[in-house]
Write a protein that holds these residues in place. Structure first.
Motif, PDB file in Angstrom:
ATOM      1  N   PRO A 294       0.826  -1.216   0.000  1.00  0.00           N
ATOM      2  CA  PRO A 294       0.000   0.000   0.000  1.00  0.00           C
ATOM      3  C   PRO A 294       0.859   1.266   0.000  1.00  0.00           C
ATOM      4  CG  PRO A 294      -0.709  -1.543   1.708  1.00  0.00           C
ATOM      5  CD  PRO A 294       0.544  -2.090   1.150  1.00  0.00           C
ATOM      6  N   ASP A 295       2.082   1.175   0.562  1.00  0.00           N
ATOM      7  CA  ASP A 295       2.921   2.377   0.632  1.00  0.00           C
ATOM      8  C   ASP A 295       3.720   2.594  -0.646  1.00  0.00           C
ATOM      9  OD1 ASP A 295       4.795   0.424   0.673  1.00  0.00           O
ATOM     10  OD2 ASP A 295       5.502   0.770   2.706  1.00  0.00           O
ATOM     11  N   GLY A 296       3.456   1.769  -1.671  1.00  0.00           N
ATOM     12  CA  GLY A 296       4.127   1.987  -2.945  1.00  0.00           C
ATOM     13  C   GLY A 296       5.318   1.081  -3.185  1.00  0.00           C
ATOM     14  N   GLY A 297       5.769   0.373  -2.161  1.00  0.00           N
ATOM     15  CA  GLY A 297       6.908  -0.529  -2.349  1.00  0.00           C
ATOM     16  C   GLY A 297       6.452  -1.887  -2.876  1.00  0.00           C
ATOM     17  N   TRP A 298       7.408  -2.788  -3.004  1.00  0.00           N
ATOM     18  CA  TRP A 298       7.104  -4.134  -3.500  1.00  0.00           C
ATOM     19  C   TRP A 298       7.715  -5.157  -2.566  1.00  0.00           C
ATOM     20  CZ3 TRP A 298       4.217  -4.887  -7.940  1.00  0.00           C
ATOM     21  CH2 TRP A 298       3.984  -3.740  -8.714  1.00  0.00           C
ATOM     22  N   VAL A 299       7.028  -6.306  -2.445  1.00  0.00           N
ATOM     23  CA  VAL A 299       7.601  -7.425  -1.690  1.00  0.00           C
ATOM     24  C   VAL A 299       7.504  -8.690  -2.531  1.00  0.00           C
ATOM     25  CG1 VAL A 299       7.167  -6.561   0.634  1.00  0.00           C
ATOM     26  CG2 VAL A 299       5.373  -7.808  -0.555  1.00  0.00           C
ATOM     27  N   ASP A 300       8.461  -9.605  -2.321  1.00  0.00           N
ATOM     28  CA  ASP A 300       8.400 -10.874  -3.041  1.00  0.00           C
ATOM     29  C   ASP A 300       7.516 -11.862  -2.271  1.00  0.00           C
ATOM     30  OD1 ASP A 300       9.862 -11.802  -0.943  1.00  0.00           O
ATOM     31  OD2 ASP A 300      11.734 -12.049  -2.048  1.00  0.00           O
ATOM     32  N   VAL A 301       7.418 -13.096  -2.770  1.00  0.00           N
ATOM     33  CA  VAL A 301       6.493 -14.056  -2.157  1.00  0.00           C
ATOM     34  C   VAL A 301       6.872 -14.395  -0.726  1.00  0.00           C
ATOM     35  CG1 VAL A 301       5.628 -15.106  -4.269  1.00  0.00           C
ATOM     36  CG2 VAL A 301       7.756 -15.948  -3.272  1.00  0.00           C
ATOM     37  N   ALA A 302       8.156 -14.174  -0.367  1.00  0.00           N
ATOM     38  CA  ALA A 302       8.576 -14.468   1.001  1.00  0.00           C
ATOM     39  C   ALA A 302       8.376 -13.259   1.914  1.00  0.00           C
ATOM     40  CB  ALA A 302      10.043 -14.895   1.014  1.00  0.00           C
ATOM     41  N   GLY A 303       7.847 -12.147   1.352  1.00  0.00           N
ATOM     42  CA  GLY A 303       7.603 -10.963   2.170  1.00  0.00           C
ATOM     43  C   GLY A 303       8.797 -10.031   2.266  1.00  0.00           C
ATOM     44  N   ALA A 356      -3.658 -13.727  -1.916  1.00  0.00           N
ATOM     45  CA  ALA A 356      -2.315 -14.051  -1.434  1.00  0.00           C
ATOM     46  C   ALA A 356      -1.655 -12.802  -0.862  1.00  0.00           C
ATOM     47  CB  ALA A 356      -1.476 -14.630  -2.563  1.00  0.00           C
ATOM     48  N   ARG A 357      -1.932 -11.648  -1.510  1.00  0.00           N
ATOM     49  CA  ARG A 357      -1.343 -10.394  -1.050  1.00  0.00           C
ATOM     50  C   ARG A 357      -1.871 -10.046   0.350  1.00  0.00           C
ATOM     51  NH1 ARG A 357      -2.131  -5.018  -1.066  1.00  0.00           N
ATOM     52  NH2 ARG A 357      -4.291  -5.224  -1.684  1.00  0.00           N
ATOM     53  N   LEU A 358      -3.216 -10.200   0.500  1.00  0.00           N
ATOM     54  CA  LEU A 358      -3.805  -9.915   1.806  1.00  0.00           C
ATOM     55  C   LEU A 358      -3.252 -10.863   2.857  1.00  0.00           C
ATOM     56  CD1 LEU A 358      -7.506  -9.247   0.787  1.00  0.00           C
ATOM     57  CD2 LEU A 358      -5.818  -7.587   1.594  1.00  0.00           C
ATOM     58  N   GLU A 359      -3.070 -12.129   2.438  1.00  0.00           N
ATOM     59  CA  GLU A 359      -2.545 -13.120   3.370  1.00  0.00           C
ATOM     60  C   GLU A 359      -1.125 -12.739   3.796  1.00  0.00           C
ATOM     61  OE1 GLU A 359      -2.580 -17.277   1.994  1.00  0.00           O
ATOM     62  OE2 GLU A 359      -0.745 -17.410   3.152  1.00  0.00           O
ATOM     63  N   ALA A 360      -0.304 -12.321   2.781  1.00  0.00           N
ATOM     64  CA  ALA A 360       1.075 -11.937   3.089  1.00  0.00           C
ATOM     65  C   ALA A 360       1.089 -10.721   4.016  1.00  0.00           C
ATOM     66  CB  ALA A 360       1.825 -11.625   1.806  1.00  0.00           C
ATOM     67  N   GLU A 361       0.165  -9.777   3.751  1.00  0.00           N
ATOM     68  CA  GLU A 361       0.085  -8.581   4.587  1.00  0.00           C
ATOM     69  C   GLU A 361      -0.305  -8.952   6.014  1.00  0.00           C
ATOM     70  OE1 GLU A 361      -2.677  -5.184   3.560  1.00  0.00           O
ATOM     71  OE2 GLU A 361      -1.239  -5.151   1.911  1.00  0.00           O
ATOM     72  N   LEU A 362      -1.301  -9.862   6.091  1.00  0.00           N
ATOM     73  CA  LEU A 362      -1.781 -10.292   7.400  1.00  0.00           C
ATOM     74  C   LEU A 362      -0.669 -10.984   8.171  1.00  0.00           C
ATOM     75  CD1 LEU A 362      -4.383 -10.421   9.079  1.00  0.00           C
ATOM     76  CD2 LEU A 362      -4.776 -12.694   8.141  1.00  0.00           C
ATOM     77  N   ARG A 363       0.068 -11.846   7.428  1.00  0.00           N
ATOM     78  CA  ARG A 363       1.148 -12.584   8.085  1.00  0.00           C
ATOM     79  C   ARG A 363       2.193 -11.601   8.612  1.00  0.00           C
ATOM     80  NH1 ARG A 363       3.461 -15.865   4.077  1.00  0.00           N
ATOM     81  NH2 ARG A 363       1.439 -16.834   3.817  1.00  0.00           N
TER      82      ARG A 363
END
Lengths: 572, 119
Positions: A294-303, A356-363
């Motif tokens: 949400p802040d404009g950055g990017w994360v990979d599948v491992a967060g 998956a994105r929401l899940e990663a964010e939640l995690r």
């Protein structure tokens, strides 16, 4: 209708007229025989390239392959000139009749229209030299045989000039096959998928052409030569269609990939699983899935935080949902030309990606909450230690000094005097205050735990308990401070409860390391029936244990004693 | 046991004063005071006391550290550890560190100290 499309239609009409002229030249010329089937096939090949070229040009104006294929079609029919009876046209045919070959070699430029590798550029250059300079020199050195129209350029008669020219043509075709093989060897799986139809049919056509040129060449009378030529021409027609397939395969594939992905996503997947399924759908094992934060950055599948990048060696396709970029796929650059495929797969996966994105964010948030809970606990423990030290260094020291001085004063007054009684009363009060202060300090933080570790602190607890308590804590080394503190307070609270409610005759305390956990057990032989939810102080301890990712269990069947057991993760 | 020389080691000046009063009242001679471990070692070597009354909870190195160092000396003084924390099982640690024993500060008296030094 756009200007381009009008122009292309004009070119199409011109091409058909051009093909008709070719047929007229070949059938009208009397000096040279060509099987009717060969004439028909050659016309089909030329028109195929023309048609495919114009179609691709229209649909993909930014891709040079359309123009190249159209040029192949137009130059193809120049080979009809050789059949003309007029010496001028016939001679022109001898010199420029084969320029469609180097143009056709541009198939090596598939799919971008640009020659990339050095071997490919060399082969196309060689083909041009052969088709222009080579043809001119051959025309200069070989007068027309009897029965043929005059070769206006012939200045000498060198035996074998034509044979040499044909062998050179054969060799150039073989070199093309080598260049294509090298290109294939250096390609990624998505690139190969794109190249396969063109390189496959191109290789077959080039090999048949090389064989035909080497064995028979332009000698149209040999039946075997004609058959070989027919096979070569069929392959050429296939090549034209292969270009079409190669460029439009993406659409066909997109449907298949989307169907497969839909089936794949029927079961929920995590971010890693989603990446794997996208990689399979797009046939690109190097694929990376990135999520937009949400802040404009990017994360990979491992967060992990990362940044997308695009370049000659890496393609990048963002995925949007409801007008918002939610993710992106970093992929093989070959997939950048398959926008439809990537877009279709991306749209299909968008919902799963969002999940998956929401899940990663939640995690990430759970991890953060858990970490902050541990930090809060550590900060609270530090504060408790500070408070205990302040009590010890301040009030406790002064009260002890006071007690000693009162005792000295008692020694200075007459025994049984009124002063002595006053002093004794004051000392008793003071002793009471000291005991209470010591109890308070110990409840805040037991100094013995910091100084001497868990077994000593538990032994101290057991010693102060109003019933016999056995302690079994065979620990070879100190546990981490937060684990020691949690274990200590669990035992302290459990023993308090035993004394208050259980009517037990004794209790046992056991501490051990088991499977990467510190396990603490307090067991009594009392009445049982304890309710962990009742205000026993155990619920607060359950929070303390949970803050360390551990758990607290209470087993208290009526009449069968109580077991309080804490399991706290603790790497050894 | 009148005239026994003693060194008081404690980081609390208030307690040092009280201890000095108590010991001198009991007939002992206080030959020095120290506020931490290293100071204590220097003072012991300078004053050669018969007894060292040594607080456990010193800033930096603790009383056990001082006791171990003194025990390694060729002619060591009798060391008695003390603390206002009397429930920490210091008695065993004190003897392990080479001291004569442990007395809780609240129980401090010349007879108690003398008994421990003699025992």
């Amino acid at each position: 209708m756009t200007g381009l499309r009008q122009a292309l239609r004009g070119l199409g009409v011109l091409g058909v007229v051009w093909a008709a002229l070719y047929v007229l030249l070949v059938t009208g010329g009397g000096h040279q025989e060509q099987w009717a089937s060969v004439t028909v096939l050659k016309t089909v090949v030329g028109l195929s390239f023309l048609g495919v070229g114009l179609f691709v040009w229209d649909r993909r104006p930014d891709n040079r392959m359309g123009a190249i294929l159209t040029a192949v079609g137009f130059t193809w029919f120049l080979m009809g000139l050789e059949f003309a009876d007029t010496p001028g046209l016939h001679t022109a045919g001898l010199v420029i009749g084969h320029v469609s070959l180097p143009v056709a070699f541009m198939l090596a430029a598939f799919p971008t229209g640009h020659l990339v590798t050095r071997p490919e550029r060399l082969v196309v250059a060689a083909a041009w030299v052969w088709a222009t300079a080579g043809a001119l020199v051959t025309a200069l050195l070989e007068p027309a045989p009897a029965g043929q129209p005059e070769n206006l350029l012939a200045v000498a008669d060198v035996a074998g000039a034509r044979t040499a020219y044909q062998l050179a043509g054969s060799a150039v075709a073989v070199l093309l096959v080598v260049a294509l093989a090298l290109r294939w060897a250096g390609s990624s799986p998505p690139e190969r998928r794109e190249l396969a139809p063109v390189v496959g049919t191109g290789t077959v056509a080039a090999l048949l052409y090389a064989l035909w040129m080497a064995l028979y060449g332009t000698d149209s009378r040999a039946a075997a030569g004609q058959v070989l030529q027919i096979l070569s021409l069929v392959a050429m027609t296939g090549l034209a269609l292969a270009f079409l397939l190669g460029l439009y395969r993406a659409r066909v594939l997109a449907g298949r990939a989307v169907r497969r992905l839909v089936a794949d996503l029927a079961t929920p997947v995590d971010a890693h699983g989603l990446r794997d399924r996208l990689a399979r759908a797009l046939g690109d094992p190097t694929l990376e899935l990135l999520f937009a934060r949400p802040d404009g950055g990017w994360v990979d599948v491992a967060g992990r935080a990362t940044e997308p990048w695009e370049g000659p060696a890496r393609g990048w396709s963002p995925i949007a949902r409801d007008g918002r970029t939610i993710a992106g796929i970093a992929h093989d650059p070959a997939l950048s030309r398959d926008r439809e495929l990537v877009a279709a797969v991306g749209a299909t996966a968008a919902l799963a990606i969002e999940n998956a994105r929401l899940e990663a964010e939640l995690r990430a948030r759970v991890t953060e909450v858990s970490a902050s809970r541990s930090r809060l606990l550590a900060a609270a423990d530090q504060e408790r230690r500070r408070l205990e030290r302040n009590l010890h260094d301040g009030a406790q020291q002064r009260l002890v000094s006071l007690a000693l001085r009162l005792r000295m004063a008692t020694g200075c007054v007459e025994a049984d005097s009124e002063a002595a009684r006053f002093l004794e009363g004051a000392m008793a009060e003071l002793q009471q205050a000291l005991d209470e202060l010591r109890e308070l300090a110990r409840g805040i933080h037991p100094a013995v735990l910091t100084d001497r570790g868990l077994p000593a602190a538990l032994t101290g607890l057991a010693g102060r308990a109003p019933l016999p308590v056995d302690v079994d804590a065979p620990l070879d080394e100190r546990l981490p401070a937060p684990v020691e503190a949690a274990a200590y307070f669990v035992v302290a609270e459990a023993l308090t409860n035993v004394a208050r409610y259980s009517a037990a005759s004794g209790a046992t305390v056991r501490v051990a390391r088991e499977n990467g956990h510190a396990v603490v057990e307090v067991r009594d032989d009392g009445v049982g029936g304890a309710d962990p939810g009742r205000g026993t102080g155990l619920s607060g301890l359950a929070d303390r244990v949970a803050a360390l990712d551990g758990r607290l269990l209470v087993e208290s069947p009526p009449g069968a004693g109580t077991l309080v057991r804490a399991e706290i993760p603790c790497a050894s | 046991m009148d005239g026994v020389t003693v060194l008081i080691v404690d980081d609390h000046a208030g307690f040092r004063d009280t201890a000095r009063l108590l010991l001198e009242h009991g007939g002992w001679r206080v030959v020095g005071e120290a506020g931490d471990g290293p100071q204590a070692l220097v003072a012991v070597r300078a004053t050669r006391p018969d007894v060292v009354l040594l607080d456990v909870n010193l800033p930096g190195e603790d009383g056990f550290w001082v006791a171990r160092h003194l025990a390694a000396d060729p002619d060591p003084p009798a060391v008695v550890l003390t603390s206002s924390r009397d429930d920490a099982g210091y008695g065993q640690l004190a003897t392990e560190a080479g001291a004569r024993g442990f007395i809780a500060k609240a129980d401090l008296s010349v007879p108690a100290l003398a008994e421990m030094v003699a025992g």
